[in-house]
Design an enzyme around this catalytic site. Structure first.
Site, PDB file in Angstrom:
ATOM      1  N   ASN A 153     -11.031  -2.081  -6.828  1.00 28.44           N
ATOM      2  CA  ASN A 153     -10.307  -1.565  -7.607  1.00 28.44           C
ATOM      3  C   ASN A 153     -10.441  -1.306  -9.179  1.00 28.44           C
ATOM      4  OD1 ASN A 153      -6.892  -2.479  -6.169  1.00 28.44           O
ATOM      5  ND2 ASN A 153      -8.342  -0.715  -5.607  1.00 28.44           N
TER       6      ASN A 153
ATOM      7  N   ASP B  51       0.977  -1.246   0.019  1.00 29.66           N
ATOM      8  CA  ASP B  51       0.210  -0.153  -0.042  1.00 29.66           C
ATOM      9  C   ASP B  51       0.904   1.182   0.074  1.00 29.66           C
ATOM     10  OD1 ASP B  51      -2.459   1.482   0.058  1.00 29.66           O
ATOM     11  OD2 ASP B  51      -2.356   1.486   2.353  1.00 29.66           O
TER      12      ASP B  51
END
Length: 261
Positions: free
Chosen positions: A88, A39
């Site tokens: 996503n 991340d």
């Protein structure tokens, strides 16, 4: 001391510390399966002055390749990488998503040529672009007979969706064998669901690592991580260092795993 000398000194101390961390680990204390949530790629790109977040995703992919080598060197047998969630696919803008798909395809292709490594796609291939699905399938086929590091690429992946898919698979199989839903309801076990997950047949992750300081699962391996240990690293994904990784493994080695008790 010149700046070059300072850099060399820093490199020496880093290697010394890295060696010290390695000596503190034994094969018995190293996790069998590590799951990684990389991340912070977009923040890294912005903070580094790049014009496109794709530069962050590309740096993150390169770091994941490096991370896998660290794992392999340490004797870890299975690594699961969270690369693209089902969220996503709907929430990223079209250009960023196109760039990310291209980067993931390049990474999968590279990993499939690592000697001895086995690559497996975990996720819904049918919701991916045909080109990406093909690259992932080819990587699986090319490495199917390998017995070295097992790399799960979570692409088009969602933990809740995985559980739904597992239950659907169990129902379809049971009905195909002529069983009733009442019989299935009476006999259904957690072990059955586990066998029908995308990672069916694999040991659950011992350790889940997430970079960038965020402390949440984000729909990653929800079922499998029920008894996993978690470790959160402040570094943004592309900035992850081997010593950060070794610290995570050392921390894991000192924990008393209770498996929910």
């Amino acid at each position: 001391m010149t700046p070059t000398g300072a850099d060399e000194g820093k490199g020496f101390l880093y290697r010394l510390y890295s060696s010290r961390l390695r000596r503190q680990l034994t094969p018995e204390t190293v996790p069998h399966h590590v799951a990684m949530m990389i991340d912070g790629n977009r923040r890294w790109a912005r903070q580094s002055g790049y014009r496109s977040v794709a530069d962050g995703h590309r740096a993150g992919a390169a770091k994941m390749h490096e991370f896998l080598r660290w794992c392999d060197d340490l004797g870890i047998q299975v690594v699961s990488l969270y690369l693209l969630s089902t969220d996503n696919l709907t929430k990223r803008d079209s250009q960023e998503l196109a760039d990310l798909i291209e980067i993931i395809a390049e990474l999968a292709e590279e990993l499939s040529h690592e000697p001895g490594w086995r690559v497996q796609h975990v996720g819904r291939a049918e919701i991916l672009s045909p080109d990406l699905a093909r690259v992932l399938r080819t990587a699986e086929e090319r490495t199917a007979g390998n017995t070295g590091l097992h790399v799960n690429l979570a692409v088009g992946y969602g933990g809740r969706g995985e559980i739904v898919d597992a239950v659907r698979s169990i129902i379809a199989k049971h009905q195909g064998q002529g069983g009733s839903l009442e019989e299935l309801a009476a006999s259904l076990t957690p072990e059955q669901i586990g066998e029908h997950l995308y990672t069916g047949g694999q040991a659950d992750p011992d350790l889940v690592i997430r970079t960038s300081g965020e402390q949440r699962l984000s729909d990653f391996l929800l079922w499998q991580s029920a008894h996993s240990e978690f470790y959160f690293v402040e570094a943004l994904g592309p900035d992850l260092r081997e010593v950060d990784f070794l610290r995570a493994i050392r921390d894991y080695a000192t924990r008393d795993r209770r498996y929910g008790s």
